[in-house]
Design an enzyme around this catalytic site. Structure first.
Site, mmCIF file in Angstrom:
data_model
loop_
_atom_site.group_PDB
_atom_site.id
_atom_site.type_symbol
_atom_site.label_atom_id
_atom_site.label_comp_id
_atom_site.label_asym_id
_atom_site.label_seq_id
_atom_site.Cartn_x
_atom_site.Cartn_y
_atom_site.Cartn_z
ATOM 1 N N MET A 52 44.526 18.133 25.218
ATOM 2 C CA MET A 52 43.409 16.741 24.688
ATOM 3 C C MET A 52 42.162 16.688 25.169
ATOM 4 O O MET A 52 41.785 17.695 25.885
ATOM 5 C CB MET A 52 44.302 15.298 24.647
ATOM 6 C CG MET A 52 45.353 15.387 23.649
ATOM 7 S SD MET A 52 45.878 13.807 23.697
ATOM 8 C CE MET A 52 46.783 13.834 22.126
ATOM 9 N N ARG A 87 52.324 33.027 23.492
ATOM 10 C CA ARG A 87 53.045 31.684 23.066
ATOM 11 C C ARG A 87 52.149 30.512 23.136
ATOM 12 O O ARG A 87 51.161 30.667 24.055
ATOM 13 C CB ARG A 87 54.358 31.541 23.696
ATOM 14 C CG ARG A 87 55.421 32.418 23.520
ATOM 15 C CD ARG A 87 56.097 32.075 22.202
ATOM 16 N NE ARG A 87 57.435 32.972 22.181
ATOM 17 C CZ ARG A 87 57.555 34.301 21.790
ATOM 18 N NH1 ARG A 87 56.386 34.822 21.368
ATOM 19 N NH2 ARG A 87 58.695 34.768 21.930
ATOM 20 N N ILE A 137 41.655 8.752 28.338
ATOM 21 C CA ILE A 137 42.016 10.120 29.161
ATOM 22 C C ILE A 137 40.867 11.163 29.022
ATOM 23 O O ILE A 137 40.789 12.064 30.097
ATOM 24 C CB ILE A 137 43.283 10.657 28.595
ATOM 25 C CG1 ILE A 137 43.202 11.000 27.169
ATOM 26 C CG2 ILE A 137 44.705 9.406 28.920
ATOM 27 C CD1 ILE A 137 44.508 11.841 26.626
ATOM 28 N N ASP A 138 39.992 11.234 27.939
ATOM 29 C CA ASP A 138 39.061 11.967 27.852
ATOM 30 C C ASP A 138 37.809 11.955 28.743
ATOM 31 O O ASP A 138 37.187 13.048 28.798
ATOM 32 C CB ASP A 138 38.203 11.953 26.456
ATOM 33 C CG ASP A 138 39.375 11.747 25.311
ATOM 34 O OD1 ASP A 138 40.657 12.388 25.493
ATOM 35 O OD2 ASP A 138 39.090 11.291 24.254
#
Ligand code: F6P
Length: 342
Positions: free
Chosen positions: A169, A266, A126-127
């Protein structure tokens, strides 16, 4: 009949099953027998396999994860494991091995070429941080999931007049944060390639608020770090490939933003949601094209190569070229994202 093994190693990602399906379908069409090796290199060390026929791959194209299972096992970090890999490759009667993985799994594959293992690599992560390929599959799904999450964070941030920091990520490359951030219209995007300047971040947020906006979305990659500071880790322990477990920069950033600006802030850590679930059409197609090409390389006995995407063509490149250097975000591309900051 020639026999091919296939394994999936490292972090899972959507599209792995598309590759397995393509290798099996094309392999069977061409008269090969295909053996699935379970849980990456661990399965080859332990001779843990499963036969792959048309039935076993039926219906797997839309499924996330990998039907073969995966692990972060590094045979080069375990006493006697490389010998077992070589012995089991022979004992299983394999003529070739398709290794589907990222820099770690393919790094092992690169070394095994010297042990006379006929290996072909398929790049996944996914990177999107593997060199020599425009894209790895899994990335498109991850950025689509992350984009949807950023859209959702917008509505709640706007209603509550808050800043929301979304931690994404991507390890030491900022591809997921950058592309999901651009697609999701983030107001600030922070990536590992460019150290975080807190004065600049707060100035951007204040500028945005001064034109009447009462909320902002800040996207930060897990590998990003403050100008004066070090990388933020979940734990100090290294895995078998020497990787740290990243995570926590979002929390630190949110605290710092709230402290400096006074805006209520948040944090939302997307985590493994980015890796789960069904692959996008793009990843299914890319995985399918990679799998078919991998089988072609096996048939042509072009071993020690990795399939890759280049200008929308599927090509093959030397394995060591792909694993030698991490592909990080070009600062010029980041400049484009900055047009929309603040
Ligand atoms: O390499 C893919 C990836 O999801 C990274 O983005 C992330 O840092 C890492 O794997 C997480 O690994 P694990 O699944 O072992 O927690």
């Amino acid at each position: 009949m020639a026999r091919i093994g296939i394994l999936t190693g490292g972090g899972d990602c959507p599209g792995l099953n598309a590759v397995i399906r393509a290798v099996v379908r094309k392999g069977i069409n061409e008269g090969y027998e295909v053996i699935g090796i379970k849980n990456g290199w661990k399965g080859l060390i332990e001779k843990d396999t499963t036969p792959l026929d048309l039935d076993s791959i039926s219906g797997i194209l839309p499924k996330g994860g990998t039907i073969l299972g995966t692990s972060r096992t590094n045979p080069y970090k375990k006493e006697g494991a490389v010998g077992k890999v070589v012995a089991n490759y022979k004992a299983l009667g394999l003529d070739a091995l398709v290794a589907v993985g990222g820099e770690d799994t393919l790094g092992v594959a690169t070394k095994l070429v010297k042990e006379n293992i006929n290996v072909v690599g398929v790049p996944k992560t996914i990177d999107n941080d593997l060199s020599s390929t425009d894209y790895t599959f899994g990335f498109d799904t991850a950025i689509n999931i992350a984009t949807e999450c950023i859209d959702r964070l917008h509505t709640t941030a706007e209603s509550h007049h808050r800043i929301i920091v979304a931690e994404l990520m991507g390890r030491h490359a900022g591809w997921i944060a950058l592309e999901a951030g651009i697609a999701g219209g983030a107001d600030v995007i922070l990536i590992p390639e460019i150290p975080i300047d807190m004065d600049e971040v707060c100035a951007l947020l204040k500028k945005r608020h001064s034109r009447g906006k009462t909320f902002s979305i800040v996207v930060v990659a897990e590998g990003a770090q403050f100008k004066q500071g070090s990388i933020v880790l979940q734990e100090q322990k290294l895995d078998e490939f020497g990787h740290v477990r990243l995570g926590g920069i979002g929390e630190k950033l949110a605290n710092e933003i709230e402290k400096r600006t006074g805006y209520e802030t948040r944090v939302s850590v997307l985590g493994h949601i980015q890796r789960g679930g069904s692959p996008t059409a793009f990843d299914r197609v890319l995985g399918t094209r990679f799998g078919v090409k991998a089988l072609e390389l096996v048939s042509q006995k072009k071993f020690g190569r990795m399939v890759a995407l280049s200008a929308n063509k599927i090509i093959d490149v030397p394995l060591e070229e792909a694993t030698g250097k991490l592909k990080t975000v070009d600062p010029e591309y980041y400049e484009l994202a900055k047009v929309f900051f603040g």
